[in-house]
Design a protein around this motif. Sequence first.
Motif, PDB file in Angstrom:
ATOM      1  N   LEU A  14     -43.766  23.253  -1.273  1.00 46.21           N
ATOM      2  CA  LEU A  14     -42.802  23.986  -2.093  1.00 46.21           C
ATOM      3  C   LEU A  14     -42.578  25.390  -1.558  1.00 46.21           C
ATOM      4  N   GLY A  15     -43.653  26.082  -1.229  1.00 48.24           N
ATOM      5  CA  GLY A  15     -43.530  27.445  -0.713  1.00 48.24           C
ATOM      6  C   GLY A  15     -42.735  27.495   0.568  1.00 48.24           C
ATOM      7  N   GLU A  16     -43.058  26.615   1.511  1.00 46.65           N
ATOM      8  CA  GLU A  16     -42.316  26.619   2.779  1.00 46.65           C
ATOM      9  C   GLU A  16     -40.850  26.279   2.560  1.00 46.65           C
ATOM     10  N   MET A  17     -40.584  25.348   1.652  1.00 44.33           N
ATOM     11  CA  MET A  17     -39.207  24.964   1.356  1.00 44.33           C
ATOM     12  C   MET A  17     -38.405  26.162   0.845  1.00 44.33           C
ATOM     13  N   LEU A  18     -38.952  26.877  -0.126  1.00 42.38           N
ATOM     14  CA  LEU A  18     -38.210  27.980  -0.740  1.00 42.38           C
ATOM     15  C   LEU A  18     -38.159  29.220   0.147  1.00 42.38           C
ATOM     16  N   ILE A  19     -39.226  29.493   0.887  1.00 41.00           N
ATOM     17  CA  ILE A  19     -39.174  30.602   1.846  1.00 41.00           C
ATOM     18  C   ILE A  19     -38.173  30.276   2.940  1.00 41.00           C
ATOM     19  N   GLY A  20     -38.187  29.038   3.416  1.00 41.71           N
ATOM     20  CA  GLY A  20     -37.280  28.639   4.491  1.00 41.71           C
ATOM     21  C   GLY A  20     -35.816  28.791   4.120  1.00 41.71           C
ATOM     22  N   ILE A  21     -35.449  28.353   2.930  1.00 38.32           N
ATOM     23  CA  ILE A  21     -34.039  28.459   2.553  1.00 38.32           C
ATOM     24  C   ILE A  21     -33.667  29.906   2.266  1.00 38.32           C
ATOM     25  N   SER A  22     -34.588  30.669   1.726  1.00 37.75           N
ATOM     26  CA  SER A  22     -34.307  32.088   1.482  1.00 37.75           C
ATOM     27  C   SER A  22     -34.103  32.833   2.797  1.00 37.75           C
ATOM     28  N   GLN A  23     -34.918  32.522   3.794  1.00 36.56           N
ATOM     29  CA  GLN A  23     -34.772  33.143   5.111  1.00 36.56           C
ATOM     30  C   GLN A  23     -33.462  32.720   5.760  1.00 36.56           C
ATOM     31  N   ARG A  24     -33.110  31.448   5.618  1.00 41.46           N
ATOM     32  CA  ARG A  24     -31.845  30.958   6.197  1.00 41.46           C
ATOM     33  C   ARG A  24     -30.640  31.629   5.555  1.00 41.46           C
ATOM     34  N   LEU A  25     -30.675  31.804   4.235  1.00 41.31           N
ATOM     35  CA  LEU A  25     -29.575  32.502   3.560  1.00 41.31           C
ATOM     36  C   LEU A  25     -29.427  33.920   4.108  1.00 41.31           C
ATOM     37  N   LEU A  26     -30.537  34.630   4.215  1.00 45.31           N
ATOM     38  CA  LEU A  26     -30.510  36.001   4.705  1.00 45.31           C
ATOM     39  C   LEU A  26     -30.033  36.063   6.156  1.00 45.31           C
ATOM     40  N   ASP A  27     -30.611  35.245   7.014  1.00 43.56           N
ATOM     41  CA  ASP A  27     -30.241  35.282   8.438  1.00 43.56           C
ATOM     42  C   ASP A  27     -28.769  34.963   8.646  1.00 43.56           C
ATOM     43  N   THR A  28     -28.295  33.923   7.984  1.00 43.38           N
ATOM     44  CA  THR A  28     -26.889  33.546   8.150  1.00 43.38           C
ATOM     45  C   THR A  28     -25.978  34.587   7.521  1.00 43.38           C
ATOM     46  N   GLY A  29     -26.370  35.150   6.385  1.00 40.37           N
ATOM     47  CA  GLY A  29     -25.588  36.222   5.777  1.00 40.37           C
ATOM     48  C   GLY A  29     -25.437  37.400   6.717  1.00 40.37           C
ATOM     49  N   ARG A  30     -26.533  37.799   7.335  1.00 43.40           N
ATOM     50  CA  ARG A  30     -26.480  38.909   8.300  1.00 43.40           C
ATOM     51  C   ARG A  30     -25.600  38.565   9.501  1.00 43.40           C
ATOM     52  N   GLN A  31     -25.680  37.329   9.964  1.00 39.26           N
ATOM     53  CA  GLN A  31     -24.836  36.909  11.094  1.00 39.26           C
ATOM     54  C   GLN A  31     -23.359  36.965  10.718  1.00 39.26           C
ATOM     55  N   ARG A  32     -23.035  36.514   9.524  1.00 40.97           N
ATOM     56  CA  ARG A  32     -21.631  36.533   9.081  1.00 40.97           C
ATOM     57  C   ARG A  32     -21.120  37.967   8.986  1.00 40.97           C
ATOM     58  N   VAL A  33     -21.949  38.862   8.494  1.00 44.20           N
ATOM     59  CA  VAL A  33     -21.559  40.270   8.395  1.00 44.20           C
ATOM     60  C   VAL A  33     -21.362  40.853   9.790  1.00 44.20           C
ATOM     61  N   ALA A  34     -22.278  40.562  10.696  1.00 43.42           N
ATOM     62  CA  ALA A  34     -22.193  41.098  12.058  1.00 43.42           C
ATOM     63  C   ALA A  34     -20.931  40.615  12.772  1.00 43.42           C
ATOM     64  N   ALA A  35     -20.477  39.423  12.452  1.00 47.67           N
ATOM     65  CA  ALA A  35     -19.288  38.868  13.098  1.00 47.67           C
ATOM     66  C   ALA A  35     -17.981  39.358  12.468  1.00 47.67           C
ATOM     67  N   ALA A  36     -18.071  39.985  11.306  1.00 50.94           N
ATOM     68  CA  ALA A  36     -16.874  40.445  10.588  1.00 50.94           C
ATOM     69  C   ALA A  36     -16.384  41.770  11.160  1.00 50.94           C
ATOM     70  N   SER A  37     -15.072  41.968  11.074  1.00 47.14           N
ATOM     71  CA  SER A  37     -14.487  43.201  11.596  1.00 47.14           C
ATOM     72  C   SER A  37     -14.322  44.286  10.531  1.00 47.14           C
ATOM     73  N   SER A  38     -14.602  43.953   9.272  1.00 49.56           N
ATOM     74  CA  SER A  38     -14.471  44.926   8.185  1.00 49.56           C
ATOM     75  C   SER A  38     -15.326  44.461   7.011  1.00 49.56           C
ATOM     76  N   PRO A  39     -15.625  45.372   6.088  1.00 51.78           N
ATOM     77  CA  PRO A  39     -16.363  44.948   4.896  1.00 51.78           C
ATOM     78  C   PRO A  39     -15.620  43.865   4.099  1.00 51.78           C
ATOM     79  N   ALA A  40     -14.306  43.958   4.018  1.00 59.83           N
ATOM     80  CA  ALA A  40     -13.540  42.936   3.287  1.00 59.83           C
ATOM     81  C   ALA A  40     -13.698  41.568   3.944  1.00 59.83           C
ATOM     82  N   GLU A  41     -13.633  41.555   5.259  1.00 59.93           N
ATOM     83  CA  GLU A  41     -13.823  40.292   5.983  1.00 59.93           C
ATOM     84  C   GLU A  41     -15.259  39.799   5.803  1.00 59.93           C
ATOM     85  N   ALA A  42     -16.210  40.715   5.777  1.00 57.63           N
ATOM     86  CA  ALA A  42     -17.610  40.343   5.577  1.00 57.63           C
ATOM     87  C   ALA A  42     -17.820  39.729   4.193  1.00 57.63           C
TER      88      ALA A  42
END
Length: 188
Positions: free
Chosen positions: A52-80
């Motif tokens: 259970l712990g690995e499952m929930l830590i894993g998805i929380s980390q994936r949400l954060l990592d992908t969120g940061r990647q999406r922001v980094a790829a955006a050209s503006s806060p609105a696009e982010a």
Amino acid sequence: MTTPRREQLLEVAAGLMAERGFHGVSINDLGAAAGVSGPAVYRHFSSKQAVLGEMLIGISQRLLDTGRQRVAAASSPAEAVTALIAWHVEFALSEPNLIRVQDRDLASTSPEDRKRVRQLQRAYAEVWVQQLLGVLPELGEAVARARVHAVFGLLNSTPYSGRGLAPEQMAALLRGLGSAALLAPNSD
């Protein structure tokens, strides 16, 4: 290190725990659903709580990592903001079992795992807050944070709603509702 069997066990556990709850699933149930004996699960995890712990830590980390990647790829806060909403909708529609498990069983994780999940979740929310403030700085941090958490609630309700809609219809609906809620004019 994540092995294919370990990944399989996590996926199977998410389905079983979403259906029955953490306390309604035994190690033997988990092993049987993955095509191995219950004791074989212990080759990969020290306990059901560790699964259970690995499952929930894993998805929380994936949400954060992908969120940061999406922001980094955006050209503006609105696009982010648009990219973050799209990402969370994608997650909510593709991982309903993990949302159910998180909602119901986070309290069954170890204190250390629960703390780590909460840290990752706060960091993910702050990614959203900072981008929202880039679009609507007049909101202030408290209002922006409240909006972000309200939108998470809306988007994470998908395992319990949307029956009868095609996945692409539900995705479009959630993106529109998420954007409208996040970017609504301030009512003060």
